[in-house]
Every structure is written in structure tokens, then in C-alpha cells.
Design a protein around this motif. Structure first.
Motif, PDB file in Angstrom:
ATOM      1  N   SER A  47       0.803  -1.225   0.000  1.00 20.70           N
ATOM      2  CA  SER A  47       0.000   0.000   0.000  1.00 20.70           C
ATOM      3  C   SER A  47       0.839   1.280   0.000  1.00 20.70           C
ATOM      4  N   HIS A  48       2.081   1.209   0.465  1.00 22.77           N
ATOM      5  CA  HIS A  48       2.782   2.468   0.717  1.00 22.77           C
ATOM      6  C   HIS A  48       3.659   2.918  -0.453  1.00 22.77           C
ATOM      7  N   ILE A  49       4.103   4.162  -0.359  1.00 26.26           N
ATOM      8  CA  ILE A  49       4.997   4.726  -1.369  1.00 26.26           C
ATOM      9  C   ILE A  49       6.225   5.286  -0.657  1.00 26.26           C
ATOM     10  N   HIS A  50       7.229   5.599  -1.425  1.00 27.09           N
ATOM     11  CA  HIS A  50       8.435   6.201  -0.868  1.00 27.09           C
ATOM     12  C   HIS A  50       8.697   7.546  -1.512  1.00 27.09           C
ATOM     13  N   LYS A  51       9.604   8.281  -0.861  1.00 27.22           N
ATOM     14  CA  LYS A  51      10.010   9.563  -1.420  1.00 27.22           C
ATOM     15  C   LYS A  51      11.096   9.344  -2.471  1.00 27.22           C
ATOM     16  N   TRP A  65      15.338   4.014  -1.070  1.00 36.67           N
ATOM     17  CA  TRP A  65      15.371   2.568  -1.234  1.00 36.67           C
ATOM     18  C   TRP A  65      14.799   1.919   0.014  1.00 36.67           C
ATOM     19  N   MET A  66      14.270   0.730  -0.150  1.00 36.61           N
ATOM     20  CA  MET A  66      13.830  -0.020   1.017  1.00 36.61           C
ATOM     21  C   MET A  66      14.107  -1.505   0.788  1.00 36.61           C
ATOM     22  N   VAL A  67      14.680  -2.141   1.797  1.00 35.22           N
ATOM     23  CA  VAL A  67      14.782  -3.597   1.744  1.00 35.22           C
ATOM     24  C   VAL A  67      13.940  -4.137   2.892  1.00 35.22           C
ATOM     25  N   LEU A 109      12.133  -5.547  -2.121  1.00 37.06           N
ATOM     26  CA  LEU A 109      13.026  -4.440  -2.462  1.00 37.06           C
ATOM     27  C   LEU A 109      12.172  -3.347  -3.098  1.00 37.06           C
ATOM     28  N   MET A 110      12.360  -2.108  -2.642  1.00 35.64           N
ATOM     29  CA  MET A 110      11.592  -1.001  -3.223  1.00 35.64           C
ATOM     30  C   MET A 110      12.528   0.142  -3.579  1.00 35.64           C
ATOM     31  N   TYR A 111      12.124   0.863  -4.600  1.00 33.05           N
ATOM     32  CA  TYR A 111      12.869   2.062  -4.986  1.00 33.05           C
ATOM     33  C   TYR A 111      11.891   3.060  -5.597  1.00 33.05           C
TER      34      TYR A 111
END
Ligand SMILES: [Cu+2]
Length: 350
Positions: A55-59, A63-65, A109-111
Motif C-alpha cells: 500500500s505504501h509509497i516512498h520519497k 530505497w527499502m529492503v 526491495l523497493m525504490y
């Protein structure tokens, strides 16, 4: 000084002090004005990120692991919403599944290439174990484990307010058939028997994902909703296609402090029967290999907690825990019913 003015002065000094502290804490980043405002507004776009991953987003450029462990226990069979005894199952089938556990280790993994787009990849490692009883009274267990299907997804912000008090995003993606659909184990009938549909590690097909999320936030509360559809395409190498799936969640989060929040969530799932059939299975052997009775729907209630490290050496780290119980299920059956689900996860955003 009048009392109310004294109070205002105290408030103002407090705000000024905390501003000063956050400015000095963020000095190295140069961008102190944005950072301190952000801290005052506390914009945890990822307030429920561990427990509701998609559901979420990043700025931009974040990066997110992540890693999450999930365990689901299933016991007993249901047909619609009625319990079916093993004896009843064995009137129509030679084998009755009695219980099953599903464990999943999920790496993510998110970017975010921009503030409005977050890309994510998820790869699960699954482990299944199913207990059975036969008409003759014999009991046996089958197991399978390995890598599941790789999911690639993009979240795009469709609408947001200035401080992200309301963020609405749409998502789309693909699930690629990296998981095996040829898992086998020993049974009384054979030393090398293919295990049931539900114990195969992947779908075997390219699946399309589409969904929407909305998240709302104040300093003390968060809330949101999400819907996600999995649409399977074609037939896999074993001549079947798993049923399409629709999932939806709504949740309310209490943000107690900048390091802890708790949530309550309702999660509904709806999945169809299997189309086609793996020719290796005899659908009269066990309900778990009868493709026409694999659909169902379920409503779960879940309680969760997330912990954050807002600063210091662990800054950007999250821990999440969730426990859930089905409050309603209706299954094409006989099919094993879910009893409980627990999960724990870790994320690091940088
Ligand atoms: Cu993330």
C-alpha cells in the motif's frame, strides 16, 4: 501576564525549542527546513508498511529492503460455511486432508524514481506441510518447499494533498512463474507423487496484478483501504490455471508516538476455482486435487503493531508484528479452513 497568554508563550517556546532541536539534528542534511517541517508534520508514508506491504509509497530516490515471515495454520474441512468431518470427506474421497501449515519468508526491495512512483519486487520462499488420513485409517504427511513466484509492481500516486494527509495511489504489476508447479513427495500410494495444488510453490502462469490504495493520516491517526486483484493468464505447463483472486483491506492505525503504532485491519479474500486440471491428479483421490472445489472467500480480522527508529544509528528501520483470525469463511469444499495467521517483518528505508 494573563493566564492564556502565559500558556501561549509556553506553547510557542516548546514549538520553537523542538524546531531548534530538529533543525540542529538535521543540519548535516542541508535541507533542514523541509526535514524539520516534515518531522513536525510527521509524514510516515509508510506507517503501516510492514504489515500492508503493497500500500505504501516512498520519497524520491529512497530505497527499502524488507523481510517478512508469515505462518498460517489450517485445520479441518469446510464445505460452504459448514464443517465437514473426516468421515464425511472419506465417503467421497480415498484421502482426507486434515491440517496444513504454510510458512513464507518474503524478501522485498523497493525504490522510488520519483515522489509519485514507487517500484517494488517481492520474492517468497515457501514451505508447506499437509497431514492426511486415508479410508483405511492410515495417516501421512506431505511436504514441499522452495522459491515462489517473483512479483514486480509499481505504485503510482494518482492524488495527494500537500503534506500527504491523503494519498491515493494506483498499482499494477506482474507475477512471474519462478515457483515450481512440479513438487513431489512420498505418499502411501507412491514414492513419488505430485503434491496437491495448494502445496505447489507457484502458479505456473504469468499473472497480472492491479489495485488501488488510499491512505489518510493525522499526527495521531492513520487509516486506509486497499484492493488488489490477481488475474491469471493462459494455462501453465501442467494444463491448468489457478483461479483469479481479489483481496481487500481496510484499517485504522493509532500512532502513539514517533516510534510506535498499532492497527486493526479487516481483510477480505475471494478466490476462484482452478480452470483446467493437472492430468497427473485423480480428482476422486482427495478434495485437495479436485480443481472444481478450490474456490472460496474469507474475512480476517488482524491486530498489528509497528515500531520505528526515527533517529540514531537504526534510523529508517521498522519492525512489524501481526496476528489474525478468520471471522468468516465459505469454501467450495471440502477444503481446509484457516485457523490463524501470524507474521513478523523488518524493513529498512534509506
Ligand atoms: Cu517500502
Amino acid at each position: 501576564m494573563p493566564k492564556s497568554l502565559t500558556r501561549k508563550t509556553v506553547y510557542l517556546s516548546c514549538i520553537f525549542l523542538s524546531l531548534a532541536i530538529s533543525v540542529s539534528a538535521n543540519e548535516e542534511e542541508g535541507n533542514f527546513l523541509d526535514a524539520s517541517l516534515e518531522e513536525i508534520m510527521r509524514i510516515p508514508l509508510d506507517v503501516n508498511a510492514v504489515n500492508i506491504l503493497e500500500s505504501h509509497i516512498h520519497k524520491k530516490n529512497q530505497w527499502m529492503v524488507g523481510y517478512r515471515f508469515m505462518h498460517m495454520g489450517m485445520q479441518g474441512n469446510l464445505s460452504d460455511d459448514k464443517q465437514v468431518s473426516n468421515a464425511d470427506v472419506l465417503k467421497d474421497y480415498r484421502v482426507a486432508p486434515t491440517s496444513m501449515t504454510m510458512e513464507m519468508h518474503m524478501a522485498s526491495l523497493m525504490y522510488a524514481p520519483s515522489d509519485d512512483v514507487t517500484l517494488m519486487a517481492m520474492l517468497p520462499y515457501k514451505r508447506f506441510s499437509m497431514e492426511h488420513v486415508t479410508r483405511m485409517g492410515g495417516r501421512f504427511t506431505t511436504k514441499s518447499e522452495g522459491i515462489g513466484d517473483l512479483t514486480l509492481m509499481a505504485n503510482a500516486v494518482a492524488f495527494r494533498t500537500r503534506w500527504n494527509e491523503h494519498v491515493f495511489n494506483v498499482k499494477g504489476g506482474l507475477s512471474l512463474p519462478t515457483g515450481s508447479i512440479n513438487e513431489r513427495d512420498k505418499t502411501p500410494a507412491s514414492d513419488d507423487q505430485k503434491v496437491a495444488y495448494a502445496m505447489q510453490l507457484g502458479s505456473g502462469t504469468v499473472d497480472l496484478l492491479a489495485g488501488l490504495s488510499y491512505g489518510g493520516l493525522t499526527n495521531d491517526w492513520g487509516w486506509g483501504a486497499q484492493a488488489l486483484a490477481t488475474i491469471r493468464t493462459g494455462k501453465n505447463d501442467n494444463h491448468y490455471r489457478l483461479g483469479d483472486k481479489l483481496e481487500g483491506s481496510i484499517w485504522v492505525t493509532r500512532i502513539w508516538d514517533n516510534w510506535i503504532s498499532t492497527s486493526i485491519r479487516a481483510n477480505g479474500e475471494l478466490w476462484e476455482d482452478i480452470h483446467g486440471a493437472d492430468p497427473e491428479f485423480n480428482p476422486r483421490m482427495s478434495p485437495s486435487v479436485n480443481p472444481d472445489i478450490r474456490g472460496g472467500k474469507r474475512l480476517n480480522m488482524l491486530l498489528s503493531m509497528e515500531l520505528y527508529a526515527p533517529e540514531g544509528a537504526l534510523k529508517g528501520q521498522h519492525l512489524g508484528f501481526e496476528i489474525g483470525l478468520p471471522v468468516y469463511q465459505s469454501l467450495d469444499g471440502p477444503q481446509l479452513e484457516a485457523d490463524w495467521i501470524i507474521s513478523a517483518g523488518w524493513q529498512w528505508t534509506f
